[in-house]
Each structure stands twice: as structure tokens, then as C-alpha cells.
Design a protein around this motif. Structure first.
Motif, PDB file in Angstrom:
ATOM      1  N   PHE A 443       0.577  -1.315   0.033  1.00  0.00           N
ATOM      2  CA  PHE A 443      -0.100   0.000  -0.022  1.00  0.00           C
ATOM      3  C   PHE A 443       0.833   1.365   0.036  1.00  0.00           C
ATOM      4  O   PHE A 443       0.360   2.312   0.179  1.00  0.00           O
ATOM      5  N   SER A 465      -7.060   3.196  -2.839  1.00  0.00           N
ATOM      6  CA  SER A 465      -7.984   2.442  -2.345  1.00  0.00           C
ATOM      7  C   SER A 465      -7.987   2.424  -0.891  1.00  0.00           C
ATOM      8  O   SER A 465      -9.092   2.469  -0.230  1.00  0.00           O
ATOM      9  N   ARG A 466      -6.892   2.058  -0.178  1.00  0.00           N
ATOM     10  CA  ARG A 466      -6.743   2.335   1.195  1.00  0.00           C
ATOM     11  C   ARG A 466      -7.427   3.603   1.735  1.00  0.00           C
ATOM     12  O   ARG A 466      -7.826   3.598   2.914  1.00  0.00           O
ATOM     13  N   GLU A 467      -6.933   4.653   1.094  1.00  0.00           N
ATOM     14  CA  GLU A 467      -7.513   5.995   1.524  1.00  0.00           C
ATOM     15  C   GLU A 467      -9.088   6.007   1.462  1.00  0.00           C
ATOM     16  O   GLU A 467      -9.598   6.644   2.696  1.00  0.00           O
ATOM     17  N   THR A 470     -10.327   4.127   4.607  1.00  0.00           N
ATOM     18  CA  THR A 470     -10.188   4.717   5.683  1.00  0.00           C
ATOM     19  C   THR A 470     -11.026   5.784   5.932  1.00  0.00           C
ATOM     20  O   THR A 470     -11.577   6.063   6.957  1.00  0.00           O
ATOM     21  N   THR A 475     -11.405  -0.799   6.706  1.00  0.00           N
ATOM     22  CA  THR A 475      -9.978  -0.907   6.570  1.00  0.00           C
ATOM     23  C   THR A 475      -9.899  -1.654   5.106  1.00  0.00           C
ATOM     24  O   THR A 475     -10.899  -2.446   4.704  1.00  0.00           O
ATOM     25  N   LEU A 476      -8.485  -1.648   4.458  1.00  0.00           N
ATOM     26  CA  LEU A 476      -8.584  -2.386   3.599  1.00  0.00           C
ATOM     27  C   LEU A 476      -7.086  -3.257   3.742  1.00  0.00           C
ATOM     28  O   LEU A 476      -6.028  -2.478   3.854  1.00  0.00           O
ATOM     29  N   GLN A 477      -7.233  -4.570   3.671  1.00  0.00           N
ATOM     30  CA  GLN A 477      -5.885  -5.273   4.291  1.00  0.00           C
ATOM     31  C   GLN A 477      -5.377  -6.330   3.167  1.00  0.00           C
ATOM     32  O   GLN A 477      -6.289  -6.713   2.334  1.00  0.00           O
ATOM     33  N   PHE A 488      -7.059  -9.423  -0.881  1.00  0.00           N
ATOM     34  CA  PHE A 488      -7.203  -8.018  -0.457  1.00  0.00           C
ATOM     35  C   PHE A 488      -8.652  -8.113   0.267  1.00  0.00           C
ATOM     36  O   PHE A 488      -9.733  -8.564  -0.554  1.00  0.00           O
ATOM     37  N   LEU A 490     -11.695  -5.594   1.824  1.00  0.00           N
ATOM     38  CA  LEU A 490     -12.340  -4.441   2.332  1.00  0.00           C
ATOM     39  C   LEU A 490     -13.221  -4.689   3.159  1.00  0.00           C
ATOM     40  O   LEU A 490     -14.201  -5.599   3.136  1.00  0.00           O
TER      41      LEU A 490
END
Length: 509
Positions: A443, A465-467, A470, A475-477, A488, A490
Motif C-alpha cells: 500500500f 483504495s486504502r485511503e 479509511t 480497512t483494506l488489508q 485483499f 475491504l
């Protein structure tokens, strides 16, 4: 108990003081026990030696009295012995510290042994093994015992000394026992014990107080440093430690203040650099937007007219159109990042069914062109959240594009799961996967796992995508192992946390 455990784990001073008190208590207790034992042994041995010596004198006197009588009748001998017992007990007067017990004659026709004593001595005050030893042969024997008098509820320690007497006229044998009280020695021992107890208690309290005082002098500056460090962590970089004296604590405070000043300077410099970078990216993106629009319009005219051009010119028009589209996408990503950095990104919330999003993603033309088969899991049950549809759609498109371009997998699995608090949408491939370091860096902005697998990406899709995740409070892990693919996930919270469907376990493989 839990509070005491927390205090023990978090307070160095508590551990130091407690450990010091425990260790000093053990040392004082062992020393007191050894000293008390030596004192008790010394008092007992001294009293025993004096008692044996005094008893031997008494035995010699009693034997002399028996030798002086010429009577052979037991009644006459008993009268002589009774007078002898009275004479021996009167020798000390009021200072007498012993009692006498006379048994005999030891061999009688009816088997009964007469017993005479100087006082109402409780039966059993003379130990049985000592009585057996005296009856069995000549000599002086002694034992420790408890002296009990009739009518008294208490006993007192004593040393019992016994010896055998023989009447020359009749040949009868008698057992004479001296019972010496150890009450004075016991009182002395009790006094020593109380003195040791009070002295040991005072010593432990004093050592504990010294440990508390010393640990406080050492730990107070450390606690101050901890509080100031916590203020630094919360963003207050103006705090400093007070420097007093020139000892090690003072030098530690000086070094801590110098470190804080250096950190403050570096953070300010980095903040200024970050603001300049954000402003530069934002300004460049906005400034390039207008000329890019003009060039884009011209490229579209050329692209629409490419059929009238020769093959080389037509191919150039296609390449121009494609690269300008990439350039426009890059500018759009940079503008989004500048909004995230500036805190200007906003959500347009609407009810969004992530199960429907997953079903739409399964029909993505990007996956069809890459020849990737899609497998849906859990997408037949509605999973509604409050979200910005444009940003959710961008997250899913970026995840699918990442799988299509870099995974090397021919199957992509899209799974939807939910519980009472949140909904998760996972995109998993079964390709090359990620190793440990890539799981953390995937990320990062502009970072690419393997340049050899790059297909024209900018390295901004996953960070954006992580922003976006958030911004939704989710979360995006990422998860992956080499050769086993990557996943991934979401996760978006539900607006009211109502439990409309049973909780589903983690979608991790």
C-alpha cells in the motif's frame, strides 16, 4: 487481585521496594533464627551442666545417708529416705529451683513401686525412658521434660536428672530424680526472642524506607521523562525536562532535552517539506489539467479520423490517445491524493449493497479480456452499508485490475461476508502471491512488487483504495504467500450495527 497485578507489572518502585523488603525479611529471619537457636542452646547447656553437678552432690548426700543407717526394715529405711528428701529440699530454702521424686524400693512383693516427692508433681513429669535407664543400672542420666504440678494448668520446661541409690543394709534399690525448672532460662529466651522480633521488624521497615527513598530519587526523573515523552507523542513538542546538578540524572535530562529539540527541528522540517510537496503536486495537477484537456480534445479528433491516415500515422494516433488517457488517470490519482493529504476528501453517502457490487464485479470486462474466471462466494445475500458508491466502485476496480495485471492467476474469487457490525468484500487470486515484506509495502505510494511484471501501472491504485476505505471508517488489508496467491479484504462498518444476518467467520483463507 487484578489491580495488585497491574501495579506490580507497571511500577518499578513497587517491585524494588517489595523485593527489598522480602529479601531483607528472609535475611533477618534466618539470622534471628540462627542467633536464637545459639542462645537457646547456650542457656539450656549451661543450666543442664549446673543441674547435673548439683544433682550429683545430692545423690552423694543421699547415698551417704543410706550408708549411715544400719536398719534393714523397709519401713525404717522409708522413714530415713523421707527425712532425707525433706532435708534436701530444705537446703535451698526459698531459692530452691528443683523438685525431688523418689521411687522405691524398686522391687517389691506386690509389684507396686512407692513414689515420694517434694511437691505434688504430676505423674509423667519424669520421662519414661529416663526412669527405665535409672532402674536398669548405675550412673547419672538426664533428659529434658515438662514439669507439671497438681492443681496447676500450666507446665514449665525442666531438665530431669536421675540416679540409682542402694541401701546397704537390706540391698534394696531406689531411684532418685531431680527436676530442675528452666523457667528463668525460658523467660530469658522469650526476652531475646522479643528483642530480635522488634529489632528485625525495625530493620525491615528501615530497609524498606531506604529502598523506597532511593528508588524514588532514581525513578522520579524517569517518570517525568515518560510523561514528557507521552506529550511528545500527542504532538506537544515544547516540553522540556528540568536539569538540576551535574549527576547522571542531570546528564540524562540534558540529553533528553537535546533529543527533543532535534526531533522538533526534524519534524518541523519534514512538515514543511510535506506541505511543499503536497502543494507542488496539487498545483502541478491543476496546472496540467487545462493543457491536458486541450491536447486530449485534439487527440480525440485525430483518433476519430485515424481511418483516413496511413497505417503508421493511425497507429501513432492510437498510441497518443492511450497515453493521454493514462496521463489523465495519473493526474486524477494525484489530485485525489492531494485531497486526502489536505483532509479535503468528502463522502457522498448512499445505501450500497456490497453483494450487488460483487456480482457486478464478476462481469468486469477487464477480467474477461484477461481470460480470468470469477467465482462468487456469499454474494446471494444482501449486505447493505452506507458508503460512497463512486469510491467503493474504484476500490473494487483497483483490486480487480491488480489481480488481472500482476497475479498470473486464471481464477479470481470474490467473497462477501458480514456480521452485526460490518461487511467485508474480499478479492482473492491464486497466482504468484506476496511474501512477508510485500504484505506490508503493497500500500506504499508508487511501490511495485516486481518491475518485471509491471503493465503500465502508476503504483497509486492500492494506496488510493486504502485511503478510500479509511475515509469510510473501514480497512483494506492484504494477505498473501508466495505461490499461494494473495487476498485483499475491504471491510466497511454498518451504520447502525443491527444484526440482520448471522456472523460469518473471517474471509481469510
Amino acid at each position: 487481585m487484578g489491580r495488585l497485578v497491574r501495579i506490580w507489572r507497571r511500577s518499578i518502585q513497587t517491585r524494588v521496594v517489595t523485593s527489598t523488603i522480602v529479601l531483607s525479611t528472609l535475611v533477618v529471619a534466618f539470622t534471628g533464627w540462627a542467633l536464637l537457636r545459639d542462645v537457646a542452646d547456650g542457656l539450656a547447656d549451661g543450666r543442664r551442666e549446673a543441674a547435673v553437678s548439683e544433682a550429683r552432690s545430692g545423690f552423694d548426700y543421699a547415698q551417704t545417708q543410706l550408708d549411715a543407717t544400719v536398719e534393714t526394715e523397709q519401713s525404717t529405711q522409708s522413714q530415713v529416705l523421707t527425712q532425707m528428701v525433706d532435708s534436701l529440699t530444705r537446703t535451698r530454702g526459698a531459692q530452691r529451683t528443683y523438685e525431688l521424686v523418689l521411687e522405691g524400693p524398686l522391687l517389691t512383693d506386690d509389684g507396686q513401686v512407692p513414689v515420694r516427692s517434694s511437691a505434688a508433681v504430676e505423674p509423667g513429669s519424669v520421662p519414661a525412658d529416663l526412669a527405665d535407664a535409672v532402674r536398669s543400672g548405675s550412673g547419672t542420666f538426664w533428659r529434658y521434660s515438662d514439669l507439671a504440678l497438681l492443681g496447676s494448668s500450666s507446665t514449665q520446661p525442666s531438665v530431669v536428672v536421675g540416679s540409682q541409690l542402694r541401701a546397704p543394709g537390706s540391698g534394696d534399690t531406689y531411684a532418685l530424680f531431680y527436676l530442675f525448672s528452666l523457667e528463668d532460662q525460658q523467660e530469658t529466651l522469650d526476652l531475646v526472642r522479643r528483642a530480635l522480633l522488634l529489632g528485625g521488624l525495625a530493620m525491615v521497615v528501615m530497609v524498606g524506607g531506604v529502598a523506597w527513598l532511593v528508588s524514588r530519587q532514581v525513578l522520579d526523573p524517569v517518570r517525568l521523562a515518560r510523561r514528557i515523552a507521552e506529550r511528545y507523542a500527542s504532538g506537544n513538542l515544547e516540553q522540556r525536562m528540568h536539569v538540576r546538578g551535574e549527576d547522571d540524572i542531570a546528564r540524562l535530562s540534558t540529553s533528553f532535552n537535546q533529543m527533543a529539540a532535534s526531533l522538533q527541528s526534524q519534524i518541523r522540517r519534514l512538515e514543511n517539506l510535506s506541505r511543499l510537496q503536497q502543494r507542488f503536486v496539487s498545483d502541478v495537477s491543476h496546472e496540467l489539467r487545462t493543457p491536458l484537456t486541450t491536447v486530449q480534445m485534439a487527440s480525440e479528433v485525430l483518433y476519430d479520423s485515424r481511418e483516413r491516415f496511413d497505417p503508421q500515422t493511425a497507429r501513432s494516433a492510437e498510441l497518443l490517445k492511450r497515453e493521454l488517457d493514462r496521463f489523465e488517470s495519473l493526474l486524477s490519482d494525484l489530485l485525489d491524493l492531494s485531497r486526502f493529504d489536505a483532509g479535503a476528501a468528502r463522502l457522498e453517502l448512499d445505501p450500497v449493497d456490497l453483494a450487488q457490487v460483487a456480482r457486478d464485479a464478476a462481469r468486469s470486462p477487464l477480467l474477461e479480456r484477461a481470460g480470468i474466471r470469477v467465482r462468487l462466494v456469499g454474494a446471494d445475500t444482501p449486505a447493505v452499508v452506507e458508503a460512497d458508491m463512486r469510491r467503493i466502485d474504484r476500490i473494487v476496480r483497483n483490486l480487480l485490475a491488480n489481480a488481472a495485471k500482476y497475479s498470473g492467476s486464471d481464477v479470481v474469487e470474490i467473497e462477501v461476508a458480514q456480521n452485526a457490525e460490518s461487511v467485508s468484500l474480499a478479492v482473492r487470486d491464486f497466482g504468484v502471491g506476496l511474501d512477508g515484506d510485500e504484505n506490508l509495502r503493497v500500500f506504499d505510494r508508487f511501490w511495485r512488487a516486481d518491475p518485471a511484471r509491471t503493465q503500465g501501472g502508476t503504483g497509486l491504485g492500492l494506496p488510493i483504495s486504502r485511503e478510500d476505505a479509511t475515509l469510510h471508517g473501514g480497512t483494506l488489508q492484504a494477505w498473501g504467500r508466495p505461490g499461494e496467491g494473495s487476498e485483499f479484504i475491504l471491510t466497511v462498518p454498518k451504520p447502525d450495527g443491527s444484526a440482520k444476518h448471522p456472523a460469518i467467520d473471517s474471509v481469510y483463507a
